[in-house]
Design a protein around this motif. Structure first.
Motif, PDB file in Angstrom:
ATOM      1  N   SER A 269       0.845  -1.190   0.000  1.00 23.74           N
ATOM      2  CA  SER A 269       0.000   0.000   0.000  1.00 23.74           C
ATOM      3  C   SER A 269       0.882   1.241   0.000  1.00 23.74           C
ATOM      4  O   SER A 269       2.087   1.171   0.265  1.00 23.74           O
ATOM      5  N   ASN A 270       0.278   2.386  -0.307  1.00 18.84           N
ATOM      6  CA  ASN A 270       1.011   3.646  -0.229  1.00 18.84           C
ATOM      7  C   ASN A 270       1.494   3.867   1.203  1.00 18.84           C
ATOM      8  O   ASN A 270       0.775   3.600   2.163  1.00 18.84           O
ATOM      9  N   SER A 271       2.727   4.343   1.362  1.00 19.63           N
ATOM     10  CA  SER A 271       3.310   4.486   2.697  1.00 19.63           C
ATOM     11  C   SER A 271       2.491   5.439   3.572  1.00 19.63           C
ATOM     12  O   SER A 271       2.301   5.173   4.773  1.00 19.63           O
ATOM     13  N   GLN A 272       1.994   6.514   3.002  1.00 24.56           N
ATOM     14  CA  GLN A 272       1.180   7.445   3.774  1.00 24.56           C
ATOM     15  C   GLN A 272      -0.181   6.837   4.118  1.00 24.56           C
ATOM     16  O   GLN A 272      -0.725   7.077   5.201  1.00 24.56           O
ATOM     17  N   THR A 273      -0.719   6.057   3.183  1.00 20.52           N
ATOM     18  CA  THR A 273      -1.996   5.390   3.456  1.00 20.52           C
ATOM     19  C   THR A 273      -1.862   4.401   4.609  1.00 20.52           C
ATOM     20  O   THR A 273      -2.689   4.374   5.528  1.00 20.52           O
ATOM     21  N   SER A 274      -0.825   3.583   4.576  1.00 21.68           N
ATOM     22  CA  SER A 274      -0.628   2.613   5.654  1.00 21.68           C
ATOM     23  C   SER A 274      -0.404   3.304   6.989  1.00 21.68           C
ATOM     24  O   SER A 274      -0.893   2.838   8.026  1.00 21.68           O
ATOM     25  N   LEU A 275       0.288   4.442   6.998  1.00 23.40           N
ATOM     26  CA  LEU A 275       0.521   5.172   8.239  1.00 23.40           C
ATOM     27  C   LEU A 275      -0.776   5.726   8.808  1.00 23.40           C
ATOM     28  O   LEU A 275      -1.051   5.603  10.017  1.00 23.40           O
ATOM     29  N   ARG A 276      -1.609   6.312   7.960  1.00 28.83           N
ATOM     30  CA  ARG A 276      -2.857   6.903   8.450  1.00 28.83           C
ATOM     31  C   ARG A 276      -3.849   5.843   8.907  1.00 28.83           C
ATOM     32  O   ARG A 276      -4.535   6.007   9.919  1.00 28.83           O
ATOM     33  N   VAL A 277      -3.922   4.718   8.170  1.00 22.54           N
ATOM     34  CA  VAL A 277      -4.826   3.643   8.567  1.00 22.54           C
ATOM     35  C   VAL A 277      -4.370   3.038   9.893  1.00 22.54           C
ATOM     36  O   VAL A 277      -5.183   2.752  10.788  1.00 22.54           O
ATOM     37  N   ALA A 278      -3.051   2.844  10.046  1.00 19.08           N
ATOM     38  CA  ALA A 278      -2.531   2.295  11.296  1.00 19.08           C
ATOM     39  C   ALA A 278      -2.858   3.199  12.482  1.00 19.08           C
ATOM     40  O   ALA A 278      -3.225   2.718  13.564  1.00 19.08           O
ATOM     41  N   LYS A 279      -2.743   4.496  12.291  1.00 17.43           N
ATOM     42  CA  LYS A 279      -3.049   5.428  13.372  1.00 17.43           C
ATOM     43  C   LYS A 279      -4.532   5.393  13.732  1.00 17.43           C
ATOM     44  O   LYS A 279      -4.903   5.433  14.906  1.00 17.43           O
ATOM     45  N   MET A 280      -5.399   5.281  12.712  1.00 17.66           N
ATOM     46  CA  MET A 280      -6.832   5.182  12.979  1.00 17.66           C
ATOM     47  C   MET A 280      -7.165   3.918  13.761  1.00 17.66           C
ATOM     48  O   MET A 280      -8.030   3.925  14.649  1.00 17.66           O
TER      49      MET A 280
END
Length: 415
Positions: free
Chosen positions: A261-272
């Motif tokens: 996945s996109n690195s920023q997408t994975s970071l934001r989903v993980a934080k959520m």
């Protein structure tokens, strides 16, 4: 002469230099000459000398169990028991029906071939059950591909050739992954030790120029990602189809993986997920705290642990949000009181070696980066016992589990 090693052996010593069941106890002078002694403290009480996996000794006056210390390398029985799992005295006679496509003949005896295959599947962390009487190995990969390896005696065939025939038969799972697994097994059966590759290493293709514009678009918005998580939560609340729930969790596992996945997408989903914005964290907590028996439950648990491992990994890599001043008190309490006990029980039970590996990975990340979890885990003797057991199981059966359990023990000792 003695050589200090980390594998799972201990020796007990005291001032009168008595002997124990494992080996003769070293004298104080021998210990003092050891290079590792610079961190060791001696006393007149009976002491169990332990060596952690970063070279520092640990001591424990209350237990005989240890994950380090002195081991006599001449103990061939211990070495044989630790390495050999598939002991085939005689291969099966060739059946009357046709064998699988891709079956090959190796001009070696059955035990030699079994030893090579055993070393290969252990190095690739493939969980296996062996039936030596039937010359059969039942293998399950991390993605729950299941296949059989059977050895046949070639001399029992019509040609009468000497050697061992190897049949690899897929029983359940992805056929593309099975093709890679069979290629690795047949290569190992030929004695090729340099062809072992990591299961996660795939064959990558270049993106055509016509698709580059489509791939270079900006990542999805937070609203879109939050809506995706809410749909996963609705899937659990409104649909009792376990296969559908498993697919939803697998989708989240891909979204939190920066490699898929996109690195920023994975970071934001993980934080959520960690901050529990949509309730998905509570669902994962319920899954991990429930007992599991059947195959689907093990897969659901595996996907949940994958989500947690991916989320913790990407958050720690990009920003240390687990400091006390950045993570809400409620989030830390969930990690300490809900997630940590589930990980400890999963590691101790080892019902699934693949799940125990992921639990060890999550625990290693938490111990290294979350002070609250590290403080709680440091006082839990059951956790250390479970990690020692998991490392011992991994040493025999699962390389990834062995390494991750040792890394976690290191993190507990060195912090």
């Amino acid at each position: 002469q003695m050589k200090i090693e980390t594998p799972f052996y201990y020796t007990t010593m005291n001032n009168d230099n008595t002997k124990n069941d494992k080996c003769s106890a070293p004298t104080r002078r021998q210990i003092e000459k050891a290079p590792i002694f610079n961190c060791m403290q001696m006393n007149t009480q009976q002491t169990t000398i332990k060596t952690d996996f970063c070279g520092s000794p640990r001591y424990n006056n209350s237990t005989k169990r240890s994950y380090g210390g002195f081991r006599d390398k001449s103990d061939d029985n211990h070495k044989k028991q630790r390495i050999e799992r598939w002991i085939v005295s005689k291969a099966q006679p060739i059946p009357s029906y046709a064998l699988e496509r891709g079956t090959i003949l190796i001009h070696e005896d059955a035990q030699t071939v079994a030893t090579w295959i055993d070393a290969d599947i252990k190095a690739r962390s493939v969980e296996a059950i062996f039936d030596s009487d039937k010359a059969l190995a039942i293998c399950t990969t991390e993605s729950f591909l299941k296949y059989y390896i059977t050895l046949y005696d070639a001399i029992s065939g019509v040609d009468g050739k000497k050697g061992t025939i190897i049949e690899v038969q897929r029983r359940k799972g992805c056929s593309l992954e099975f093709m890679k697994q069979r290629r690795a097994i047949l290569s190992a059966a030929k004695g090729n030790k340099d062809t072992i590759r990591n299961d996660t290493q795939g064959d990558y293709l270049s993106i055509p120029p016509s698709m580059m514009d489509e791939c270079s678009r900006s990542p999805p918005s937070d609203e879109f990602l939050k809506g995706t998580l809410e749909r996963v939560v609705d899937q659990f609340h409104t649909n009792s189809d376990r296969d559908g729930q498993l697919m939803s969790l697998d989708h989240l596992a891909c979204m939190t993986n920066p490699d898929t996945s996109n690195s920023q997408t994975s970071l934001r989903v993980a934080k959520m997920i960690i901050e529990n914005e949509t309730g998905i964290r509570d669902i994962i907590g319920i899954i991990l705290s429930s007992s599991y028996q059947d195959e689907v439950s093990i897969k659901v648990r595996h996907s949940s642990l994958t989500i947690m491992a991916n989320s913790l990994g990407v958050l720690f890599k990009n920003q240390n949000i687990f400091n006390d001043d950045q993570l809400a008190q409620e989030g830390q309490e969930w990690l300490v009181h809900s997630l940590l006990p589930c990980l400890v029980d999963d590691i101790g039970g080892c019902k699934s070696l693949h799940n125990a590996f992921l639990s060890s990975k999550c625990l290693n990340l938490l111990v290294k980066n979350c002070p609250a979890v590290r403080m709680k885990a440091g006082t839990d003797r059951k956790l250390m016992d479970n990690l020692e057991n998991a490392a011992t199981m991994g040493e025999v059966n699962h390389l990834k589990l062995e390494r991750e359990a040792k890394f976690t023990i290191n993190a507990l000792v060195c912090h």
